[in-house]
Scaffold this motif. Structure first.
Motif, PDB file in Angstrom:
ATOM      1  N   GLU A 701       0.865  -1.191   0.000  1.00  0.00           N
ATOM      2  CA  GLU A 701       0.000   0.000   0.000  1.00  0.00           C
ATOM      3  C   GLU A 701       0.893   1.229   0.000  1.00  0.00           C
ATOM      4  OE1 GLU A 701      -3.666   2.143   0.112  1.00  0.00           O
ATOM      5  OE2 GLU A 701      -3.286  -0.006  -0.176  1.00  0.00           O
ATOM      6  N   SER A 702       0.440   2.299  -0.659  1.00  0.00           N
ATOM      7  CA  SER A 702       1.197   3.552  -0.696  1.00  0.00           C
ATOM      8  C   SER A 702       0.432   4.655   0.016  1.00  0.00           C
ATOM      9  CB  SER A 702       1.469   3.972  -2.141  1.00  0.00           C
ATOM     10  OG  SER A 702       2.305   3.041  -2.788  1.00  0.00           O
ATOM     11  N   SER A 703       1.154   5.554   0.666  1.00  0.00           N
ATOM     12  CA  SER A 703       0.570   6.700   1.353  1.00  0.00           C
ATOM     13  C   SER A 703       1.450   7.913   1.107  1.00  0.00           C
ATOM     14  CB  SER A 703       0.445   6.447   2.862  1.00  0.00           C
ATOM     15  OG  SER A 703      -0.349   5.309   3.132  1.00  0.00           O
ATOM     16  N   THR A 704       0.873   9.099   1.259  1.00  0.00           N
ATOM     17  CA  THR A 704       1.577  10.343   0.967  1.00  0.00           C
ATOM     18  C   THR A 704       1.346  11.345   2.091  1.00  0.00           C
ATOM     19  OG1 THR A 704       1.243   9.993  -1.403  1.00  0.00           O
ATOM     20  CG2 THR A 704       1.820  12.219  -0.719  1.00  0.00           C
ATOM     21  N   VAL A 705       2.367  12.138   2.384  1.00  0.00           N
ATOM     22  CA  VAL A 705       2.239  13.252   3.322  1.00  0.00           C
ATOM     23  C   VAL A 705       2.840  14.494   2.656  1.00  0.00           C
ATOM     24  CG1 VAL A 705       2.760  14.168   5.604  1.00  0.00           C
ATOM     25  CG2 VAL A 705       2.450  11.701   5.301  1.00  0.00           C
ATOM     26  N   TYR A 706       2.011  15.527   2.494  1.00  0.00           N
ATOM     27  CA  TYR A 706       2.479  16.793   1.930  1.00  0.00           C
ATOM     28  C   TYR A 706       2.483  17.854   3.040  1.00  0.00           C
ATOM     29  CZ  TYR A 706       2.692  21.223  -0.511  1.00  0.00           C
ATOM     30  OH  TYR A 706       3.068  22.472  -0.906  1.00  0.00           O
ATOM     31  N   GLU A 707       3.590  18.600   3.146  1.00  0.00           N
ATOM     32  CA  GLU A 707       3.689  19.704   4.108  1.00  0.00           C
ATOM     33  C   GLU A 707       4.443  20.859   3.469  1.00  0.00           C
ATOM     34  OE1 GLU A 707       4.303  18.034   8.458  1.00  0.00           O
ATOM     35  OE2 GLU A 707       5.458  16.842   7.024  1.00  0.00           O
ATOM     36  N   ASP A 708       4.189  22.058   4.008  1.00  0.00           N
ATOM     37  CA  ASP A 708       4.959  23.231   3.603  1.00  0.00           C
ATOM     38  C   ASP A 708       4.893  24.239   4.747  1.00  0.00           C
ATOM     39  OD1 ASP A 708       2.475  24.519   3.391  1.00  0.00           O
ATOM     40  OD2 ASP A 708       2.373  24.268   1.216  1.00  0.00           O
ATOM     41  N   GLY A 709       5.132  25.515   4.444  1.00  0.00           N
ATOM     42  CA  GLY A 709       5.143  26.532   5.482  1.00  0.00           C
ATOM     43  C   GLY A 709       3.771  26.894   6.022  1.00  0.00           C
ATOM     44  N   GLN A 710       2.701  26.262   5.527  1.00  0.00           N
ATOM     45  CA  GLN A 710       1.325  26.401   6.000  1.00  0.00           C
ATOM     46  C   GLN A 710       0.659  27.704   5.592  1.00  0.00           C
ATOM     47  OE1 GLN A 710       1.179  25.550  10.219  1.00  0.00           O
ATOM     48  NE2 GLN A 710       2.045  23.501   9.955  1.00  0.00           N
ATOM     49  N   ASP A 711       1.391  28.604   4.994  1.00  0.00           N
ATOM     50  CA  ASP A 711       0.854  29.861   4.474  1.00  0.00           C
ATOM     51  C   ASP A 711       1.930  30.456   3.583  1.00  0.00           C
ATOM     52  OD1 ASP A 711      -0.872  31.951   4.036  1.00  0.00           O
ATOM     53  OD2 ASP A 711      -1.242  32.377   6.152  1.00  0.00           O
ATOM     54  N   GLY A 712       1.576  31.448   2.787  1.00  0.00           N
ATOM     55  CA  GLY A 712       2.559  32.033   1.885  1.00  0.00           C
ATOM     56  C   GLY A 712       2.741  31.194   0.635  1.00  0.00           C
ATOM     57  N   PHE A 713       3.633  31.649  -0.253  1.00  0.00           N
ATOM     58  CA  PHE A 713       3.755  31.059  -1.582  1.00  0.00           C
ATOM     59  C   PHE A 713       5.108  30.419  -1.844  1.00  0.00           C
ATOM     60  CE2 PHE A 713       0.413  34.203  -1.789  1.00  0.00           C
ATOM     61  CZ  PHE A 713      -0.578  33.521  -2.497  1.00  0.00           C
ATOM     62  N   ASP A 714       5.903  30.196  -0.796  1.00  0.00           N
ATOM     63  CA  ASP A 714       7.204  29.558  -1.001  1.00  0.00           C
ATOM     64  C   ASP A 714       7.076  28.157  -1.578  1.00  0.00           C
ATOM     65  OD1 ASP A 714       8.564  31.740  -0.165  1.00  0.00           O
ATOM     66  OD2 ASP A 714       9.219  30.933   1.762  1.00  0.00           O
ATOM     67  N   TYR A 715       5.945  27.505  -1.325  1.00  0.00           N
ATOM     68  CA  TYR A 715       5.774  26.142  -1.837  1.00  0.00           C
ATOM     69  C   TYR A 715       5.823  26.116  -3.362  1.00  0.00           C
ATOM     70  CZ  TYR A 715       0.857  26.995  -3.181  1.00  0.00           C
ATOM     71  OH  TYR A 715      -0.295  27.459  -3.771  1.00  0.00           O
ATOM     72  N   LYS A 716       5.480  27.239  -4.005  1.00  0.00           N
ATOM     73  CA  LYS A 716       5.529  27.289  -5.465  1.00  0.00           C
ATOM     74  C   LYS A 716       6.960  27.377  -5.990  1.00  0.00           C
ATOM     75  CE  LYS A 716       0.924  29.105  -6.389  1.00  0.00           C
ATOM     76  NZ  LYS A 716       0.138  30.073  -7.180  1.00  0.00           N
ATOM     77  N   GLY A 718       9.303  25.393  -4.727  1.00  0.00           N
ATOM     78  CA  GLY A 718       9.914  24.119  -4.357  1.00  0.00           C
ATOM     79  C   GLY A 718      10.082  23.908  -2.877  1.00  0.00           C
ATOM     80  N   ARG A 719       9.712  24.918  -2.070  1.00  0.00           N
ATOM     81  CA  ARG A 719       9.887  24.769  -0.618  1.00  0.00           C
ATOM     82  C   ARG A 719       8.649  24.067  -0.022  1.00  0.00           C
ATOM     83  NH1 ARG A 719      13.352  29.089  -1.527  1.00  0.00           N
ATOM     84  NH2 ARG A 719      11.885  30.824  -1.436  1.00  0.00           N
ATOM     85  N   TYR A 720       8.590  22.804  -0.300  1.00  0.00           N
ATOM     86  CA  TYR A 720       7.562  21.931   0.254  1.00  0.00           C
ATOM     87  C   TYR A 720       8.223  20.605   0.605  1.00  0.00           C
ATOM     88  CZ  TYR A 720       7.725  19.924  -4.439  1.00  0.00           C
ATOM     89  OH  TYR A 720       8.153  19.357  -5.609  1.00  0.00           O
ATOM     90  N   SER A 721       7.522  19.797   1.353  1.00  0.00           N
ATOM     91  CA  SER A 721       7.997  18.465   1.710  1.00  0.00           C
ATOM     92  C   SER A 721       6.945  17.464   1.264  1.00  0.00           C
ATOM     93  CB  SER A 721       8.224  18.352   3.227  1.00  0.00           C
ATOM     94  OG  SER A 721       8.397  16.997   3.607  1.00  0.00           O
ATOM     95  N   LEU A 722       7.312  16.622   0.323  1.00  0.00           N
ATOM     96  CA  LEU A 722       6.410  15.577  -0.157  1.00  0.00           C
ATOM     97  C   LEU A 722       7.062  14.231   0.145  1.00  0.00           C
ATOM     98  CD1 LEU A 722       3.857  14.753  -1.720  1.00  0.00           C
ATOM     99  CD2 LEU A 722       5.229  14.851  -3.821  1.00  0.00           C
ATOM    100  N   ARG A 723       6.393  13.481   1.007  1.00  0.00           N
ATOM    101  CA  ARG A 723       6.916  12.172   1.402  1.00  0.00           C
ATOM    102  C   ARG A 723       5.950  11.098   0.936  1.00  0.00           C
ATOM    103  NH1 ARG A 723      10.889  13.078   5.422  1.00  0.00           N
ATOM    104  NH2 ARG A 723      10.854  15.230   6.188  1.00  0.00           N
ATOM    105  N   LYS A 724       6.470  10.140   0.184  1.00  0.00           N
ATOM    106  CA  LYS A 724       5.657   9.012  -0.243  1.00  0.00           C
ATOM    107  C   LYS A 724       6.181   7.755   0.455  1.00  0.00           C
ATOM    108  CE  LYS A 724       4.371  11.040  -4.667  1.00  0.00           C
ATOM    109  NZ  LYS A 724       4.255  10.868  -6.143  1.00  0.00           N
ATOM    110  N   GLY A 742      11.175  17.890  -2.555  1.00  0.00           N
ATOM    111  CA  GLY A 742      10.974  19.242  -2.044  1.00  0.00           C
ATOM    112  C   GLY A 742      12.057  19.663  -1.080  1.00  0.00           C
ATOM    113  N   SER A 743      12.201  20.990  -0.945  1.00  0.00           N
ATOM    114  CA  SER A 743      13.302  21.538  -0.140  1.00  0.00           C
ATOM    115  C   SER A 743      12.850  22.073   1.211  1.00  0.00           C
ATOM    116  CB  SER A 743      13.999  22.664  -0.922  1.00  0.00           C
ATOM    117  OG  SER A 743      13.089  23.725  -1.192  1.00  0.00           O
ATOM    118  N   PHE A 744      11.551  21.950   1.540  1.00  0.00           N
ATOM    119  CA  PHE A 744      11.082  22.453   2.829  1.00  0.00           C
ATOM    120  C   PHE A 744      11.575  21.549   3.949  1.00  0.00           C
ATOM    121  CE2 PHE A 744       7.811  22.495   6.226  1.00  0.00           C
ATOM    122  CZ  PHE A 744       7.929  23.824   6.605  1.00  0.00           C
ATOM    123  N   ILE A 745      12.096  22.157   4.995  1.00  0.00           N
ATOM    124  CA  ILE A 745      12.588  21.400   6.148  1.00  0.00           C
ATOM    125  C   ILE A 745      11.541  21.473   7.254  1.00  0.00           C
ATOM    126  CG2 ILE A 745      14.401  21.179   7.894  1.00  0.00           C
ATOM    127  CD1 ILE A 745      16.319  22.466   5.870  1.00  0.00           C
TER     128      ILE A 745
END
Length: 799
Positions: A701-716, A718-724, A742-745
């Motif tokens: 089974e596969s699952s995904t978790v997406y996170e970023d700074g929770q506001d603002g536009f840095d995710y556009k 590349g500053r996001y965290s995508l874990r599969k 993604g480069s978000f820590i």
């Protein structure tokens, strides 16, 4: 194919024989002897557009619904003419166009008929207004079911129903009442395990008859405009919904606080009352992120003003609420009071921005402020001006979001509840009457509001809510299902409406929890909260004339239940945020009705209550009073009861225990569900750990978790965290692999894995091929271990 025997029948006109064919790249033109032109455009191998002209003339090609970034391009196109038909073939589907009648049949490449004209395109001259009433009839296939169409308050399967698309203010609407607030003329057909979609992009009042009048015929028609529809081939329902959603667009990611719990009422005032409500949330430790101000915050209901008696210093109040973790959301309606001393009115009048009647005077109608004029939001200059009006409200005072209401548009004390049909609109340079502009008026208002909020809330992300919408509105705004009623039936209606909206490309939706009109008792309120926390937009809202409707208004037992479920929503915020990311990226509905989840199982075709929250959580609300549980259908597969961790095999109906403090809730085996600690509001605490609930499965089974700074536009950028995560389980072994992008820590350093249903006692753990001592993993019994978030492979074996 049926053949036409007469050109005219019962006042309707029909195409006759094709006399000319032309191909221009991706566009095919079929012209008949009596001046009908069928234009078929191949957008993708599985997406076609059918557009009909009469008298050899197409109208200017313009649509508010279509996303400029929609994916186009096909792999194969071939056209062959035979004695009786033209055969158009892509790499996915085959279209037959009958030479004698212009009727169309669409099949897959194996010859299975997907969709077929009955009478096909026909029209009738509109003697009152000019132009044509345009019509289309299709053959209803054997055992065909129908879904979609937006916020219809009826059974999820529309077979045997007739619906009406005309945005209308419907206070305390009832089950099966038509029309309602939104016009989303998109439906999904399903038969013989083949799914397709059809979007009738016509903003005039339109009607759909799903084998209601004639049991073997499905038809749709509009009071004006063109016969212009898009066809989407599946064959799986998710493919259809994704294609439609790609065509009409998705929103930007909202700020994370928007996915928290919101509290609203008509109305919270004066300032003292607003602060009392806010304080009570914090005192009782019930998480909440937003408080709403309804029309009474204004001076005489004039938009963009404040009642200084109720709110002497709004900027200070908004800041103090913000300091306590509350975002302020304010309502704005379209009606502008006729008042020469009112600056908004004067600006609009000076610039000629108001809608006019057919003979020239401004459209006047009564709404909350009294006599009003109404901006023409189909004029780009008006939208640009309207956006600037938010400078003070958003940029200076600090309100974080705007809620557009009454924008069907609603007008009081007139039988039609809206504008006269002779009102004129610019329609972005395509002048028209209100007959054409009515259904998109609310969408264009929300679009203008979105541009204003986005400009003045920057560098944060915007949030807008609208009551009225047409297809494509989801690019700019969220929505709710309107003025419902505090009854058990309306709890059922809310469940169906939100599922239907999600299937119709508009996932950012919720209902007025507890009911807007009338007063719920504590049991109904608790059951509605249990449903509402699993809706993408989660807000309590009530009319206020029947008593309070806050979480603490129904006694301590209900308060504790409400707190428990709101806390669960806050724990599930990373899962919910990932759902939203999947919706934006892939067009995946945030809620999946069971038929969308598993169309092959015919038991799902008429289910209304159960739905999949995201991809891996099964929810089924309790919708009757005094219930200790309920019968529900569990879809195929293996599922964990969230409350008991018992595993059950789906594919059948079963009784599930669910007393007042529980809702039937199941997790798909193999799922990895991310959870945050409970917060009283988003951003209250730094997230120092991410809990990953692992539901063991023999298999993958596969699952995904997406996170970023929770506001603002840095995710556009590349500053996001995508874990599969890829899980593979065996009888005595569990392997979890992680793939990162993604480069978000993220602020936390470790994952806490919490295992459910592990069939063995943990004996050995390897992280990235290195054995780790159990004492270093903070092993808690056989349930949890803690490891670095940066692992690539976790390998667990038993004795």
């Amino acid at each position: 194919m049926i053949t036409n025997t007469e050109l005219e029948y019962k006042g309707n006109l029909y195409p006759n024989k094709i006399v000319d064919f032309l191909q221009d790249a991706d566009k095919l033109f079929f012209t008949t002897a009596n001046g009908v032109i069928l234009q078929i455009t191949i957008l993708r191998d599985s997406v076609l557009r059918f557009r009909y002209a009469t008298e050899n003339v197409f109208e200017p090609d313009f649509s508010y619904a279509i996303n400029d970034d929609a994916g186009i391009g096909y792999n194969h196109l071939n056209v062959v003419k035979t004695e009786t038909e033209y055969i158009v073939e892509t790499s996915k589907i085959r279209v037959l166009v009958d030479i004698d009648t212009l009727r169309v049949q669409i099949s897959d490449l194996d010859g299975n008929i997907i969709n077929e004209d009955e009478l096909g395109f026909h029209w009738e001259e509109n003697y009152e207004y000019g132009g044509n009433v345009v019509k289309m009839s299709k053959i209803t296939q054997g055992a065909e079911s129908f879904y979609g169409m937006g916020d219809k308050a009826t059974h999820s399967n529309l077979k045997g129903k007739r619906v009406d698309n005309w945005a209308m203010d419907q206070y305390a609407f009832g089950k099966d009442q038509e029309p309602l607030y939104k016009a989303i003329p998109f439906y999904i057909g399903l038969h013989n395990n083949i799914s397709y979609g059809l979007f009738f992009d016509n903003t005039f009042r339109s009607y759909f008859d799903f084998a209601h009048e004639r049991r073997n015929v499905t038809s749709f028609w509009a009071d004006g405009g063109e016969m212009n529809y898009y066809f989407f081939y599946g064959p799986k329902m998710p493919d259809v919904v994704k294609s439609y959603t790609d065509l009409t667009g998705t929103p930007e990611l909202p700020p994370l606080w928007v996915l928290g719990f919101h509290q609203s009422k008509w109305s919270y005032y004066p300032e003292k009352r607003v602060k009392e409500v806010a304080k009570k949330f914090r005192d009782l430790k019930i998480p909440c992120d937003a408080i709403y101000l309804d029309i009474d915050y204004m001076e005489g209901f004039r938009c963009f003003t404040w009642n200084n008696n109720y709110f002497p210093d709004p900027k200070k109040m908004v800041q103090e609420l913000s300091d306590d973790g509350f975002k302020t959301v304010a309502i704005i309606d379209p009606g502008i009071k006729v008042d020469k001393d009112y600056w908004v009115y004067q600006q609009a009048k000076d610039n000629d921005f108001f809608c006019k009647r057919g003979d020239g005077p401004y459209m006047r109608g009564k709404v909350w402020p009294g006599e009003c004029n109404f901006p023409d939001f189909t004029n780009p200059d008006v939208r640009e001006w309207w956006a600037t009006l938010y400078k003070e409200l958003i940029g200076d005072i600090g309100v974080k979001a705007v809620w557009n209401d009454m924008n069907e548009p609603a007008v009081m004390e007139v039988p039609t509840k809206t504008f006269p049909l002779d009102v004129r609109h610019d329609y972005d340079g395509h002048p028209c009457s209100h007959r054409k502009a009515h259904n998109i008026y609310g969408t264009q208002m929300a679009r203008a509001t979105y541009e204003g909020v986005k400009k003045y809330v920057y560098p944060k992300r915007p949030f807008v809510i609208t009551r009225s919408a047409y297809s494509g509105a989801q690019r700019f705004t969220s929505t709710w299902t309107g003025d419902n009623v505090a009854t058990w039936e309306h709890l059922w209606i809310a469940n169906v409406q939100v599922q239907r909206m999600c299937m119709s490309g508009f996932s950012f939706v919720g209902s007025d929890i507890g009911g807007f009109a009338e007063q719920p008792n504590g049991e109904l309120f608790a059951r509605w909260i249990q449903l509402g926390v699993f809706h993408p937009f989660c807000r309590v809202h009530s009319s206020g004339d029947h008593g309070d409707q806050e979480p603490w208004s129904f006694g301590s037992e209900v308060t504790n239940i409400v707190r428990k479920f709101i806390e669960l929503r806050y724990q599930l915020l990373p899962y919910l945020y990932t759902m939203f990311w999947n919706y934006i990226q892939d067009g995946t509905p945030m809620l999946q009705p069971l038929v969308h989840y598993d169309q092959e199982d015919t038991q799902t075709h008429f289910r209304t209550d159960e739905f999949i929250f995201g991809k891996q959580i099964l929810v089924c609300p309790v919708q009757e009073p005094n219930a200790k549980g309920r019968r529900m259908y569990v879809p195929r597969g293996k599922w964990y009861n969230y409350w008991t961790e018992e595993t059950i095999v789906g594919g059948k109906e079963r009784w599930v225990i669910a007393d007042i403090d529980k809702i039937p809730l199941f997790i798909k085996e193999g799922a990895i569900i991310p959870k945050y600690p409970v917060q009283q509001y988003v951003g209250e605490i730094e997230i120092t750990e991410l809990v990953l609930d692992v539901y063991f499965k023999i298999g993958a089974e596969s699952s995904t978790v997406y996170e970023d700074g929770q506001d603002g536009f840095d995710y556009k950028k590349g500053r996001y965290s995508l874990r599969k995560f890829r899980l593979r389980g065996k009888e005595n072994e569990l392997i979890i692999q992680q793939f990162k992008d993604g480069s978000f820590i993220t602020p936390y350093k470790n994952f806490t894995f919490k295992f459910h249903g592990l069939p063995f006692k943990i004996a050995n753990v390897e992280v990235d091929n290195e054995k780790v001592a159990l004492k270093d993993l903070k092993l808690n019994g056989n349930n949890t271990i803690e490891i670095s978030k940066d692992f690539t492979e976790l390998h667990i074996t038993g004795n």
